[in-house]
Design an enzyme around this catalytic site. Structure first.
Site, PDB file in Angstrom:
ATOM      1  CB  SER A  32      -0.911  -0.045   1.127  1.00  0.00           C
ATOM      2  OG  SER A  32      -0.045   0.289   2.444  1.00  0.00           O
ATOM      3  CE  LYS A  33      -1.999   6.338  -3.027  1.00  0.00           C
ATOM      4  NZ  LYS A  33      -1.012   6.455  -4.434  1.00  0.00           N
ATOM      5  NE  ARG A  34       0.989  -0.404   6.097  1.00  0.00           N
ATOM      6  CZ  ARG A  34       0.210  -1.358   5.889  1.00  0.00           C
ATOM      7  NH1 ARG A  34      -0.964  -0.536   5.214  1.00  0.00           N
ATOM      8  NH2 ARG A  34      -0.008  -2.664   5.862  1.00  0.00           N
ATOM      9  CG  HIS A  35       4.496  -0.762   2.365  1.00  0.00           C
ATOM     10  ND1 HIS A  35       3.182  -1.479   2.101  1.00  0.00           N
ATOM     11  CD2 HIS A  35       4.946  -1.422   3.459  1.00  0.00           C
ATOM     12  CE1 HIS A  35       2.781  -2.374   3.171  1.00  0.00           C
ATOM     13  NE2 HIS A  35       3.857  -2.404   4.145  1.00  0.00           N
ATOM     14  N   GLY A  36       5.423   3.140   0.497  1.00  0.00           N
ATOM     15  CA  GLY A  36       6.114   4.100  -0.657  1.00  0.00           C
ATOM     16  C   GLY A  36       5.245   4.244  -1.744  1.00  0.00           C
TER      17      GLY A  36
END
Length: 475
Positions: free
Chosen positions: A245-249
């Site tokens: 997800s976006k929290r991983h980049g």
């Protein structure tokens, strides 16, 4: 199925994104696996857009998906098809199922269906529609839907090309809605009709679709069509083993382009998310096409590793043709306010062999190249404070004399002269080289100082040394 000239079935895969957002890594990996599989077997890739979500589907997303595929080098052979332009065909298939008694009109309201499911849960059963309208021979009516008559017994079994044999008890499948009350087809009906009409031989997709496959197999059979082969590839997880997800980049493919990654590096990284060929890590596109097969796709989830992508990207930068890199890096130089011309391209070509080993992305490459491509580089404040001071003026005066005497492009002579100067002034070589580096590049890091002078040439080297001497004398 489509045939080759020798009458063998032609391999046709498909990539069917929904244009409700940009192409993300999972979708790009699915597209790549389908493309590589087809290319490996001399087949074709069909591109279609599942755009029936009219509220969220946008033309800008369609174009961004196509741009991402172009950037990654994944050409398609048929399409693009748009599901919203095929509603008549879906209705034709639904009418066929109704006429053959394989589907029926259902007049139950959504509230009634929800109540039936809740009742089933209370009774310890699976929350399913109870087929109330299945044998009532009802016709169309306001708010009515069409449901598919799923078998009530037996099993649906298929051999997954990745996971092996998968079986499903038909009693676990309720009567699927295939036409909504607003007259639009549902996903399962549309995708099956599409795959039939587009002669898709292999359905390769994420393993979050495994539960959809039995329903779709039953629809293929009900429509009297041959089954494609199915292969479900593992999901992509972040380093913490949760769904990417976006929290991983960044998850959008084109975000990686703007971050300075090469398309070859992205393709290489995507291919290695769940697929392997021995211990090899770096693959050319030609090698990927040659070696790719679903038999080498793992069953467990793949983990996206940003550090590995950076490593792969650095490899491609270091090993790419200079003319190709000059073309790729120009937009990143433009972001720095540097517009290239023929003269600057020649300077960059001279600098690249010294810059490539240090750059991990095109952003870094552009930044490292910028001091050579401007009239006078901006000087880093900390570097200026540390090195542009009065005590270094004599050093830079001597360096200037050496440049005048030997020439900035005579690297061998300059290196010998620098060593002699350091010995003469009873200094370590770094005490001579570092103020010179800051004077010439505005930074404390760069390729070798003699390479820097050679790239800048005589006039620019002297001009920058003069600027540095002014700063030192003003300190």
């Amino acid at each position: 199925m489509s045939q080759n000239q020798d009458n063998t079935p032609r391999v046709r895969t498909r990539f069917p994104p929904s244009p409700t957002g940009a192409l993300h890594l999972g979708g790009a990996r699915t597209a790549l696996f389908n493309w590589l599989f087809a290319r490996n077997l001399g087949g074709e890739l069909v591109f279609r857009l599942e755009d029936t979500d009219r509220k969220r589907s946008k033309e800008e997303y369609t174009q961004s998906i196509i741009q991402a595929m172009d950037w990654l080098g994944m050409s398609y052979d048929d399409g693009p098809y748009y599901q919203t332009k095929r509603f008549d065909r879906y209705r034709q298939a639904i009418d066929q199922l109704l006429a053959e008694g394989k589907a029926y009109w259902c007049h139950c309201t959504p509230e009634e269906v929800d109540a039936k499911r809740e009742q089933a849960k209370k009774e310890g059963k699976k929350p399913m529609y109870d087929s109330t309208c299945r044998e009532k021979n009802l016709g169309p009516a306001p708010g009515a839907v069409v449901r598919f008559k799923s078998p009530k017994s037996g099993q649906t079994v298929f051999k997954d090309l990745v996971k092996g044999v998968i079986s499903w008890d038909n009693k676990e499948l309720d009567d699927l809605v295939i036409l909504r009350s607003d007259g639009t087809p549902t996903y399962h009906l549309a995708v099956v009709v599409d795959d039939i009409d587009m002669k898709v031989s292999h359905v390769i997709r994420g393993d979050d679709h495994v539960a959809n496959t039995p329903r779709q197999i039953l629809l293929f059979e009900a429509l009297g069509a041959p089954l494609p082969q199915f292969g479900h590839v593992p999901m992509i997880l972040g380093p913490d083993k949760t769904r990417l997800s976006k929290r991983h980049g960044a998850t959008s493919v084109m975000e990686y382009k703007t971050q300075g990654f090469l398309p070859e590096a992205m393709v290489n990284m995507l291919a290695r998310l769940g697929w392997s060929h021995g211990d090899q890590e770096i693959f050319s596109v030609e090698e990927l096409i040659k070696y790719f097969g679903l038999e080498h796709v793992g069953k467990s989830a793949a983990v996206f590793d940003m550090d590995k992508l950076i490593h792969i990207n650095a490899h491609y930068i270091q090993n790419s043709d200079d003319a190709y890199l000059i073309e790729l890096v120009q937009p990143f130089l433009a972001d720095l306010g540097i517009e290239m011309d023929e003269a600057k391209n020649r300077i960059l070509a001279m600098a690249l062999p010294h810059l490539k080993p240090r750059a991990k992305t095109l952003v870094e490459l552009a930044d490292a190249a910028s001091p050579y491509l401007v009239d006078m580089p901006e000087m880093d404040a900390k570097a200026a404070k540390k090195f542009m001071k009065a005590q270094n003026a004599p050093i830079l005066e001597k360096v200037r004399e050496l440049v005048v005497t030997h020439g900035a492009n005579n690297m061998e002579a300059m290196e010998h002269a620098f060593h002699e100067l350091a010995e003469e002034m009873e200094l370590k070589l770094g005490k001579v080289a570092q103020p010179t580096r800051v004077a010439l590049t505005g930074r404390t890091f760069s390729p070798g100082i003699f390479e820097v002078m050679d790239i800048l040439g005589q006039d620019s080297t002297l001009k920058r040394l003069d600027r540095a001497l002014e700063l030192c004398n003003q300190a």
